[in-house]
Design a protein around this motif. Structure first.
Motif, PDB file in Angstrom:
ATOM      1  N   LEU A 174      -3.857   3.707   0.468  1.00  0.00           N
ATOM      2  CA  LEU A 174      -4.291   3.280  -0.867  1.00  0.00           C
ATOM      3  C   LEU A 174      -3.784   1.869  -1.112  1.00  0.00           C
ATOM      4  CD1 LEU A 174      -5.513   3.810  -3.688  1.00  0.00           C
ATOM      5  CD2 LEU A 174      -3.280   4.704  -4.363  1.00  0.00           C
ATOM      6  N   PRO A 175      -4.670   0.862  -1.097  1.00  0.00           N
ATOM      7  CA  PRO A 175      -4.250  -0.504  -1.437  1.00  0.00           C
ATOM      8  C   PRO A 175      -3.823  -0.560  -2.904  1.00  0.00           C
ATOM      9  CG  PRO A 175      -6.401  -0.483  -0.348  1.00  0.00           C
ATOM     10  CD  PRO A 175      -6.091   0.926  -0.708  1.00  0.00           C
ATOM     11  N   LEU A 176      -2.781  -1.339  -3.188  1.00  0.00           N
ATOM     12  CA  LEU A 176      -2.207  -1.326  -4.528  1.00  0.00           C
ATOM     13  C   LEU A 176      -2.825  -2.335  -5.484  1.00  0.00           C
ATOM     14  CD1 LEU A 176       1.471  -0.449  -3.700  1.00  0.00           C
ATOM     15  CD2 LEU A 176      -0.279   0.977  -4.741  1.00  0.00           C
ATOM     16  N   ALA A 177      -4.042  -2.795  -5.175  1.00  0.00           N
ATOM     17  CA  ALA A 177      -4.839  -3.531  -6.161  1.00  0.00           C
ATOM     18  C   ALA A 177      -6.257  -2.968  -6.183  1.00  0.00           C
ATOM     19  CB  ALA A 177      -4.859  -5.016  -5.834  1.00  0.00           C
ATOM     20  N   SER A 178      -6.411  -1.742  -5.711  1.00  0.00           N
ATOM     21  CA  SER A 178      -7.736  -1.124  -5.658  1.00  0.00           C
ATOM     22  C   SER A 178      -8.051  -0.436  -6.977  1.00  0.00           C
ATOM     23  CB  SER A 178      -7.791  -0.101  -4.522  1.00  0.00           C
ATOM     24  OG  SER A 178      -7.031   1.048  -4.868  1.00  0.00           O
ATOM     25  N   PRO A 179      -9.332  -0.180  -7.257  1.00  0.00           N
ATOM     26  CA  PRO A 179      -9.698   0.511  -8.507  1.00  0.00           C
ATOM     27  C   PRO A 179      -9.130   1.935  -8.589  1.00  0.00           C
ATOM     28  CG  PRO A 179     -11.615  -0.573  -7.526  1.00  0.00           C
ATOM     29  CD  PRO A 179     -10.514  -0.637  -6.507  1.00  0.00           C
ATOM     30  N   GLN A 180      -8.773   2.528  -7.461  1.00  0.00           N
ATOM     31  CA  GLN A 180      -8.274   3.897  -7.438  1.00  0.00           C
ATOM     32  C   GLN A 180      -6.771   3.988  -7.694  1.00  0.00           C
ATOM     33  OE1 GLN A 180     -10.367   2.780  -4.626  1.00  0.00           O
ATOM     34  NE2 GLN A 180     -11.952   3.340  -6.119  1.00  0.00           N
ATOM     35  N   GLU A 181      -6.071   2.854  -7.770  1.00  0.00           N
ATOM     36  CA  GLU A 181      -4.615   2.901  -7.880  1.00  0.00           C
ATOM     37  C   GLU A 181      -4.147   3.640  -9.136  1.00  0.00           C
ATOM     38  OE1 GLU A 181      -0.640   0.150  -8.489  1.00  0.00           O
ATOM     39  OE2 GLU A 181      -2.645  -0.757  -8.641  1.00  0.00           O
ATOM     40  N   GLY A 182      -4.717   3.298 -10.291  1.00  0.00           N
ATOM     41  CA  GLY A 182      -4.260   3.918 -11.528  1.00  0.00           C
ATOM     42  C   GLY A 182      -4.462   5.415 -11.538  1.00  0.00           C
TER      43      GLY A 182
ATOM     44  N   ALA B 158      -8.548   7.933  13.030  1.00  0.00           N
ATOM     45  CA  ALA B 158      -8.539   9.040  13.982  1.00  0.00           C
ATOM     46  C   ALA B 158      -7.501  10.090  13.616  1.00  0.00           C
ATOM     47  CB  ALA B 158      -8.273   8.498  15.389  1.00  0.00           C
ATOM     48  N   ASN B 159      -6.402   9.655  12.982  1.00  0.00           N
ATOM     49  CA  ASN B 159      -5.358  10.613  12.602  1.00  0.00           C
ATOM     50  C   ASN B 159      -5.616  11.253  11.240  1.00  0.00           C
ATOM     51  OD1 ASN B 159      -4.753   8.549  10.819  1.00  0.00           O
ATOM     52  ND2 ASN B 159      -2.761   8.045  11.723  1.00  0.00           N
ATOM     53  N   GLY B 160      -6.721  10.874  10.577  1.00  0.00           N
ATOM     54  CA  GLY B 160      -7.079  11.472   9.302  1.00  0.00           C
ATOM     55  C   GLY B 160      -6.236  11.026   8.131  1.00  0.00           C
ATOM     56  N   ILE B 161      -5.447   9.966   8.298  1.00  0.00           N
ATOM     57  CA  ILE B 161      -4.532   9.506   7.243  1.00  0.00           C
ATOM     58  C   ILE B 161      -5.096   8.229   6.618  1.00  0.00           C
ATOM     59  CG2 ILE B 161      -2.193   8.743   6.714  1.00  0.00           C
ATOM     60  CD1 ILE B 161      -1.270  10.410   9.136  1.00  0.00           C
ATOM     61  N   TYR B 162      -5.311   8.267   5.298  1.00  0.00           N
ATOM     62  CA  TYR B 162      -5.912   7.156   4.574  1.00  0.00           C
ATOM     63  C   TYR B 162      -4.849   6.420   3.755  1.00  0.00           C
ATOM     64  CZ  TYR B 162     -10.339   9.330   5.802  1.00  0.00           C
ATOM     65  OH  TYR B 162     -11.409   9.862   6.506  1.00  0.00           O
TER      66      TYR B 162
ATOM     67  N   PHE C 288       0.845  -1.187   0.000  1.00  0.00           N
ATOM     68  CA  PHE C 288       0.000   0.000   0.000  1.00  0.00           C
ATOM     69  C   PHE C 288       0.884   1.240   0.000  1.00  0.00           C
ATOM     70  CE2 PHE C 288       1.160  -0.313   4.395  1.00  0.00           C
ATOM     71  CZ  PHE C 288       1.049   0.950   4.947  1.00  0.00           C
ATOM     72  N   VAL C 289       0.277   2.373  -0.356  1.00  0.00           N
ATOM     73  CA  VAL C 289       0.968   3.656  -0.262  1.00  0.00           C
ATOM     74  C   VAL C 289       0.107   4.615   0.545  1.00  0.00           C
ATOM     75  CG1 VAL C 289       2.275   3.368  -2.396  1.00  0.00           C
ATOM     76  CG2 VAL C 289       0.046   4.517  -2.463  1.00  0.00           C
TER      77      VAL C 289
ATOM     78  N   ARG D  36      -6.936  12.480  -2.815  1.00  0.00           N
ATOM     79  CA  ARG D  36      -7.239  12.339  -1.390  1.00  0.00           C
ATOM     80  C   ARG D  36      -8.747  12.263  -1.153  1.00  0.00           C
ATOM     81  NH1 ARG D  36      -2.796  15.790  -0.974  1.00  0.00           N
ATOM     82  NH2 ARG D  36      -4.139  17.629  -0.904  1.00  0.00           N
ATOM     83  N   SER D  37      -9.516  13.027  -1.922  1.00  0.00           N
ATOM     84  CA  SER D  37     -10.971  12.945  -1.781  1.00  0.00           C
ATOM     85  C   SER D  37     -11.481  11.582  -2.234  1.00  0.00           C
ATOM     86  CB  SER D  37     -11.641  14.064  -2.581  1.00  0.00           C
ATOM     87  OG  SER D  37     -11.476  13.872  -3.976  1.00  0.00           O
ATOM     88  N   GLN D  38     -10.831  11.013  -3.251  1.00  0.00           N
ATOM     89  CA  GLN D  38     -11.202   9.679  -3.703  1.00  0.00           C
ATOM     90  C   GLN D  38     -10.976   8.633  -2.614  1.00  0.00           C
ATOM     91  OE1 GLN D  38     -12.416   8.587  -6.997  1.00  0.00           O
ATOM     92  NE2 GLN D  38     -12.991  10.753  -6.867  1.00  0.00           N
ATOM     93  N   LEU D  39      -9.872   8.753  -1.887  1.00  0.00           N
ATOM     94  CA  LEU D  39      -9.587   7.803  -0.811  1.00  0.00           C
ATOM     95  C   LEU D  39     -10.644   7.873   0.283  1.00  0.00           C
ATOM     96  CD1 LEU D  39      -5.700   8.015  -0.317  1.00  0.00           C
ATOM     97  CD2 LEU D  39      -7.020   6.271  -1.528  1.00  0.00           C
ATOM     98  N   ARG D  40     -11.030   9.078   0.654  1.00  0.00           N
ATOM     99  CA  ARG D  40     -12.058   9.219   1.691  1.00  0.00           C
ATOM    100  C   ARG D  40     -13.394   8.658   1.208  1.00  0.00           C
ATOM    101  NH1 ARG D  40      -9.255  14.141   2.445  1.00  0.00           N
ATOM    102  NH2 ARG D  40     -10.668  15.214   0.989  1.00  0.00           N
ATOM    103  N   THR D  41     -13.733   8.945  -0.054  1.00  0.00           N
ATOM    104  CA  THR D  41     -15.015   8.497  -0.598  1.00  0.00           C
ATOM    105  C   THR D  41     -15.107   6.971  -0.647  1.00  0.00           C
ATOM    106  OG1 THR D  41     -15.228  10.490  -1.940  1.00  0.00           O
ATOM    107  CG2 THR D  41     -16.519   8.576  -2.626  1.00  0.00           C
ATOM    108  N   HIS D  42     -13.981   6.311  -0.997  1.00  0.00           N
ATOM    109  CA  HIS D  42     -13.993   4.854  -1.185  1.00  0.00           C
ATOM    110  C   HIS D  42     -13.502   4.088   0.042  1.00  0.00           C
ATOM    111  CE1 HIS D  42     -14.113   6.318  -5.381  1.00  0.00           C
ATOM    112  NE2 HIS D  42     -14.851   5.247  -5.579  1.00  0.00           N
TER     113      HIS D  42
END
Length: 506
Positions: free
Chosen positions: A294-302, A288-292, A95-96, A273-279
């Motif tokens: 990104l899994p590296l096989a998710s639809p949002q990766e590309g 709690a720390n507000g940090i999301y 993940f990143v 960043r808005s995409q990460l929160r939405t998905h």
């Protein structure tokens, strides 16, 4: 015991004690101040490992491998930011963390050499100040671009510009672009200044209209805060062999550029960043720390990689044009000037790298890559290691170093001196120190304090002076202990000290 849960392990490093097995190393000798609030922010940020595990349990199909925050290194310019401290380097697998590179994607440093002597530049300081102000702030820059040029820039960076800007298209700064050697230029920029993107994300309006030439306010802009273009002299050679190989010599004038993707990066970063929160999985509480993550096989990766690369490519070009603007200004006053590039590297980026045959992701927020000679194979720096550019505070020395590729530091070093007081706190005292600094140092801003009509407009002068005050030397740590930690901690070897002649601030 040091601040919080920090324990000193040797003269140049501390360890953050944790109940898990994630190694967290803070590089700082005893003369480098460490903010307790920065340590607290670092501890809160490390909860991202728990977030990654929770997302993995909820959506295992979005990961190629189990997520792991493998290790953390903190550079000596460490200070509190917004969620993730400046000077934080993370290595992850699976993940990143897009927030771990901040809003100014591919903020970085660029250094040009010249064949000018410091004495020659200093003897023309007044007219150069006027010329720089006209170039940077009074519509002196001329960077016309067609739709195809902007598209290639966002999709393939500096390489894209070389591929699409014909030599006949030479208006304004393009004439200087065509004087640079393609092969030599690309070899002296990290990742050749060209990060491939499959599409343009959220920046379509930047392209303009097909078949029309456009100018914009972003390309060739310094930005605010601690960004600058600085005219420097080589004050001292520390490592003669490397300095000679890199073309550095005493009394030589250099030009250092520090900026990034400005509002382009902010737009790209805000989008993903808005995409990460939405998905984010609806079954989980938001971090709690507000940090999301990104899994590296998710639809949002590309979309993430495309958006980050769009902004990063723009930042490479932005630094390039800011350098060309300095070159054009110097030549206008002093005649023909040699202007070779030494190096250009980001300090707000995510780098995919190989470790033990596996792909890991190195995140740097306010930290320079400092790779050793083996990692710089097939580059002009394969024999000595990566150039590391570390500026001091405004008016203080900057340093050129050679990276050692230290594993414990995740092949990184500081990107500057680092703040020791907040911008707000810098406005509340230090009046005498600031007045003395402004009398002794030449700063080129959009406001020309030499003009009588500006002197009568105290409101205009006061606003710009307030901006400068937030970046004055007393707001930053001393550069000396930072460089000593980098050297004695084994992160990089000092090659040369550079002293400012004048600094251009937006």
């Amino acid at each position: 015991m040091a601040s919080g849960n920090l324990v000193r392990r040797d003269a140049n490093r501390l360890e953050l004690l944790r109940s898990d097995d994630i190694p967290v190393t803070v590089f700082a000798n005893e003369q480098v101040p460490i903010e307790p609030v920065a340590v607290a922010e670092l501890q809160a940020m490390l909860e991202v490992q728990e977030t990654a595990q929770a997302v993995y349990q909820a959506c295992p199909d979005q990961f190629h491998t189990e997520p792991r925050l493998q290790k953390v290194a903190v550079t000596p310019d460490f200070h509190k930011a917004s969620g993730i401290p400046v000077g934080t380097v993370l290595q992850t697998e699976g993940f990143v963390i897009p927030q771990a590179i901040g809003n100014d994607i591919n903020c970085g440093m660029r250094l040009h050499l010249t064949d000018l002597s410091a004495g020659k530049v200093e003897s023309h300081a007044d007219v150069l100040e006027t010329t720089f102000r006209e170039m940077y702030f009074e519509a002196g820059r001329r960077i016309p671009m067609q739709w195809k040029h902007r598209e290639s820039l966002l999709l393939d960076g500096i390489r894209g510009l070389f591929d699409t800007v014909d030599s006949a298209f030479d208006d304004g700064l393009w004439s200087y672009f065509h004087r640079t050697d393609r092969q030599e230029t690309l070899a002296r920029i990290d990742r050749a200044g060209s990060l491939p993107a499959a599409k343009i994300v959220g920046l379509e309006s930047f392209l303009g209209e097909p078949d029309r030439v456009h100018r914009d306010s972003q390309i060739g802009s310094i930005g605010g805060g601690n960004h600058f273009v600085e005219i420097q002299r080589v004050e001292r050679i520390i490592e003669p062999q490397i300095a000679h190989a890199w073309g550095l010599r005493p009394g030589q004038v250099t030009v250092m550029v520090h900026t990034g993707s400005v509002s382009i990066g902010y737009a790209s970063g805000s989008h993903y960043r808005s995409q990460l929160r939405t998905h984010y999985p609806s079954s989980l509480l938001h971090p709690a720390n507000g940090i999301y993550v990104l899994p590296l096989a998710s639809p949002q990766e590309g979309t993430f990689w495309d958006a980050m690369h769009n902004a990063a490519n723009f930042a490479f070009a932005n630094r390039m044009f800011l350098g060309l603007m300095a070159w054009a200004s110097l030549e206008k006053v002093l005649g023909e000037v040699a202007f070779p590039l030494l190096y250009d590297a980001p300090h707000n980026m995510i780098w995919p790298e190989q470790s033990d045959g596996r792909t890991v992701y190195v995140h740097r927020k306010g930290a320079c890559p400092a790779r050793g000679f083996e990692q710089m194979e097939a580059t002009p720096f394969a024999y000595y290691g990566e150039p590391v550019l570390v500026p001091g505070s405004m008016g203080a020395s900057s340093y050129v170093l050679a990276g050692n590729g230290l594993e414990d530091a995740i092949h990184s070093a500081a990107h500057g001196a680092g703040r020791q007081i907040s911008r707000g706190a810098s406005m509340k005292k230090y009046d005498r120190e600031f007045d003395e600094f402004m009398k002794a140092f030449r700063v080129v801003t959009p406001v020309d304090f030499r003009r009588q009509e500006i002197a009568r407009r105290r409101d205009i002068a006061a606003k710009k002076l307030a901006d400068l005050r937030q970046e004055a030397p007393f707001a930053y740590k001393g550069i000396g202990p930072v460089i000593e930690t980098i050297e004695n901690g084994g992160l990089a070897r000092p090659v040369a000290e550079l002293r400012p002649i004048m600094t251009i601030k937006g």
